[in-house]
Design an enzyme around this catalytic site. Structure first.
Site, PDB file in Angstrom:
ATOM      1  CD  GLU A  35      78.379  65.616  30.958  1.00  0.00           C
ATOM      2  OE1 GLU A  35      78.670  66.280  29.950  1.00  0.00           O
ATOM      3  OE2 GLU A  35      77.191  65.434  31.330  1.00  0.00           O
ATOM      4  N   GLY A 275      47.840  58.617   5.942  1.00  0.00           N
ATOM      5  CA  GLY A 275      47.478  58.039   4.662  1.00  0.00           C
ATOM      6  C   GLY A 275      48.355  58.546   3.535  1.00  0.00           C
TER       7      GLY A 275
END
Length: 341
Positions: A35, A275
């Site tokens: 803003e 893995g």
């Protein structure tokens, strides 16, 4: 996307008489919010204008002053907000402050689209843990490596580059000790365009303290979290390595506590590259929110290694997952699966 952690990613556009007169976004943690940049760009034209913002303006003094106060002081007459901010210091106070000042406020506009920017922030604030993505690169028949473990490279160079962009937007890259010992990865972000980025942490889950002092990831810049059982040995690493003690309990509870601890450290999104055993354990624990699956047009055969080591379901009647997107990346496909809400 790469610089705001642990803050949310926020954008703001100011419109007056149908014209975009100012826009901005939160660029760096500790810097001005969206803003503020938009109001600076709009200057005096902000008076009487509408501000569109992807997240509720803050209403508290943190590293920067309240954005709600800045909008009020600039004379904004209407604010359109995509998502309300669940962060306890905001959580409706920004909206209430704007309305008390006589500003019209509308919420929920493009809420789903805006929420995509901050899946991790919402997860950390509301569930007290990061949003967890598991990445897999596999063949068309669902295999991630040849029988002897060779996996470089299943996917194409464009797919591997895409992985680095996902790494860059994440708070941390998480792997298991098995991957470190087998592949000795760096787990770094390597992008040719070199965008501004904060350091992405590497998290190594290593219950029994087997991480070698000469591991390649320890020679790279950035923080490392070494998660071990409390009674495991701790090799002498440098000060960048934080030791995190795992509870001596079953795997799913260990992983849940790990993710809670990462959330406590302000991590919004974690990217898991591991893995089949570690990825399967995460999947079985219910902690995986999203699977990012790169599928190469290769057939590796039934003796090659599977994507997950996980128990078979009792039935095909119920699926926990749904397709979110499927897109071509180079010669491969990137398919994203999300857990059913």
């Amino acid at each position: 996307m790469y610089t705001t952690d642990p803050n949310p990613r926020v954008g703001c556009v100011i419109v007056k008489d149908g014209e975009n007169v100012g826009e901005g976004w939160h660029q760096w943690t500790g810097g001005p919010h969206a803003e503020v940049f938009a109001l600076r760009a709009a200057a005096e034209r902000a008076s009487g204008a509408t501000a569109y913002v992807t997240l509720e303006p803050c209403a508290h003094h943190g590293r920067t002053p309240p954005c709600a106060d800045a909008l009020i002081a600039a004379g904004i007459k209407r604010v359109v907000i995509a998502n309300e901010d669940p962060f306890p210091a905001v959580d409706g106070r920004g909206i209430a402050g704007l309305r008390s000042a006589g500003i019209e406020v509308e919420t929920g506009v493009c809420s789903d689209e805006a929420r995509e920017l901050n899946l991790g922030f919402f997860s950390r604030v509301l569930r007290h843990r990061p949003y967890v993505r598991v990445k897999l690169a596999q063949s068309a028949d669902g295999r991630i490596a040849l029988p002897d473990g060779r996996s470089q490279w299943i996917t194409s160079a464009p797919a591997r580059l895409d992985v680095h962009r996902w790494r860059a937007r994440s708070s941390a890259i998480v792997t298991g000790i098995g991957t470190v010992l087998t592949d000795d990865p760096k787990l770094t972000v390597r992008l040719p365009e070199s965008p501004p980025m904060r350091a992405v942490a590497r998290v190594i889950v290593d219950r029994h303290g087997r991480l070698p002092a000469g591991a390649a990831l320890l020679s790279e810049h950035g923080p490392v979290v070494h998660a071990t059982l409390a009674h495991a040995s701790h090799p002498e690493f440098d000060q960048r390595v934080e030791h995190l003690a795992l509870a001596d309990t079953h795997s799913s509870e260990q992983l849940a506590r790990l993710m809670f601890a990462l959330g406590q450290r302000g991590m919004n999104e974690v990217w898991v590259e591991a893995g089949a055993t570690f990825s399967g354990a995460l999947l079985a624990s219910g902690l995986v929110d999203e699977i990012v699956l790169y599928i190469a047009p290769r057939i590796l055969g039934h003796r090659s290694l599977p994507a997950f080591v996980v128990s078979a379901p009792e039935s095909l009647a119920v699926s926990e997952w749904q397709w979110h997107s499927v897109e071509p990346v180079g010669a491969d496909l990137r398919a994203i699966l999300r857990r059913q809400p």
